[in-house]
Scaffold this motif. Sequence first.
Motif, PDB file in Angstrom:
ATOM      1  N   LEU A 209      23.103  41.247  28.933  1.00 50.81           N
ATOM      2  CA  LEU A 209      24.208  42.182  28.686  1.00 50.81           C
ATOM      3  C   LEU A 209      25.038  41.730  27.484  1.00 50.81           C
ATOM      4  N   ALA A 210      25.312  40.443  27.398  1.00 55.74           N
ATOM      5  CA  ALA A 210      26.095  39.934  26.254  1.00 55.74           C
ATOM      6  C   ALA A 210      25.378  40.244  24.942  1.00 55.74           C
ATOM      7  N   ALA A 211      24.046  40.119  24.952  1.00 52.37           N
ATOM      8  CA  ALA A 211      23.283  40.404  23.729  1.00 52.37           C
ATOM      9  C   ALA A 211      23.323  41.888  23.390  1.00 52.37           C
ATOM     10  N   ALA A 212      23.338  42.740  24.425  1.00 53.57           N
ATOM     11  CA  ALA A 212      23.328  44.199  24.195  1.00 53.57           C
ATOM     12  C   ALA A 212      24.717  44.733  23.840  1.00 53.57           C
ATOM     13  N   ALA A 213      25.750  43.944  24.135  1.00 53.71           N
ATOM     14  CA  ALA A 213      27.133  44.420  23.941  1.00 53.71           C
ATOM     15  C   ALA A 213      27.923  43.418  23.100  1.00 53.71           C
ATOM     16  N   PRO A 214      27.577  43.302  21.803  1.00 47.02           N
ATOM     17  CA  PRO A 214      28.248  42.288  20.977  1.00 47.02           C
ATOM     18  C   PRO A 214      29.766  42.489  20.889  1.00 47.02           C
ATOM     19  N   ASN A 215      30.230  43.729  21.044  1.00 46.62           N
ATOM     20  CA  ASN A 215      31.679  43.981  20.991  1.00 46.62           C
ATOM     21  C   ASN A 215      32.262  44.222  22.377  1.00 46.62           C
TER      22      ASN A 215
END
Length: 335
Positions: A209-215
């Motif tokens: 999830l962190a990789a898919a949601a950089p912001n």
Amino acid sequence: MTSTALEVRLASRPKGWPTEDNFEIAEVEIPTPGEGQILVRNVVMSVDPYMRGRMNDVKSYVPPFQVGKPLEGGAVGEVVASNAEGIAVGDNVLHGLGWREYAVLDAEHAVKVDPDVAPLGAYLGVLGMPGLTAYAGLLVTAEFKEGDTVFVSGAAGAVGQIVGQIARLKGAARVIGSAGSAEKVKYLTEELGFDAAFNYKDGPVAEQLAAAAPNGIDVYFDNVGGEHLEAAIDVLNVNGRITMCGAISQYNEAEKPAGPSNMIQILAKRLTLRGMLVGDHKALQQQFVSEVGAWIASGELKYSETVVEGGVRQAPSAFLGMLRGDNKGKMLVQF
Ligand code: NDP
């Protein structure tokens, strides 16, 4: 017309994951409708995650199923006898007595549906309860606004596939979904227009999830609970909102699961975590059908259904399959 028909009963309450043994197929006399009642021959029925909760002997927002009695749930069928004003033989109706071939019910518990407007199964999915759940859960419960980044779990399911697309159509900055297979991930990004998607079985949800949601994300629409909820809390931005719609990762757990370990972030980030029940949003029905119906007609919103043929005999295995993730979009049983 034959005088007997089949129904599916709860044979025993499952402990943990249900099995075929928890169901029993029984042959019964087709009931005769009384005054104000109709007899319906079911054509298509729904299997839904909430039914798993009703198999437990616990008090909840819907009463438990009773052992030895037929199961219930959404179905659409054709009226074959009517003692009710306003409903005629040949009409198609949506009602709550699935899991059986024939149902007698008070006419006030049936809603007429039109197969020329939408295929009958759609009234149990995209234009029915799951669709309204997506619409209300995103727009009302999560207070979605244009420019939000939205993450939805269970994204390739009946509710999730609609949540992500409504977010996109309403101007989300970014839509992210998680699902349980590579094929579902491809469906989300290549067919439904999700900006990013991942298979939660490929590795820790938090990392993917962190990789898919950089912001970060502004809205998390939770269909799954557990590890997904914890990961979402980690990446939610200040003033982020969570719709707690479901927690399917926990429905078959015999032990009560531990809560997310990072709840303190709710305070620091001023997050809102709000539960929702679709039954509270009936007032939105008209608005929902006209808006989502128009998007379907224009081709802007797509949906899948997984239809199991074979009628009530196949309903238990369809239900078990849905819990395992065999379905893409709404899981239905065709009679
Ligand atoms: P789906 O069509 O999404 O079917 C269930 C899906 O859950 C499966 O296809 C599977 O997909 C996924 N799943 C199963 N186990 C897990 C797991 N351990 N972790 C992650 N995903 C899992 O069902 P619905 O769209 O009908 O329902 C989605 C959620 O919304 C459920 O939690 C349900 O209870 C809830 N709900 C709540 C309502 C309300 O009023 N609050 C109303 C309607 C639904 P995969 O292959 O991706 O694992």
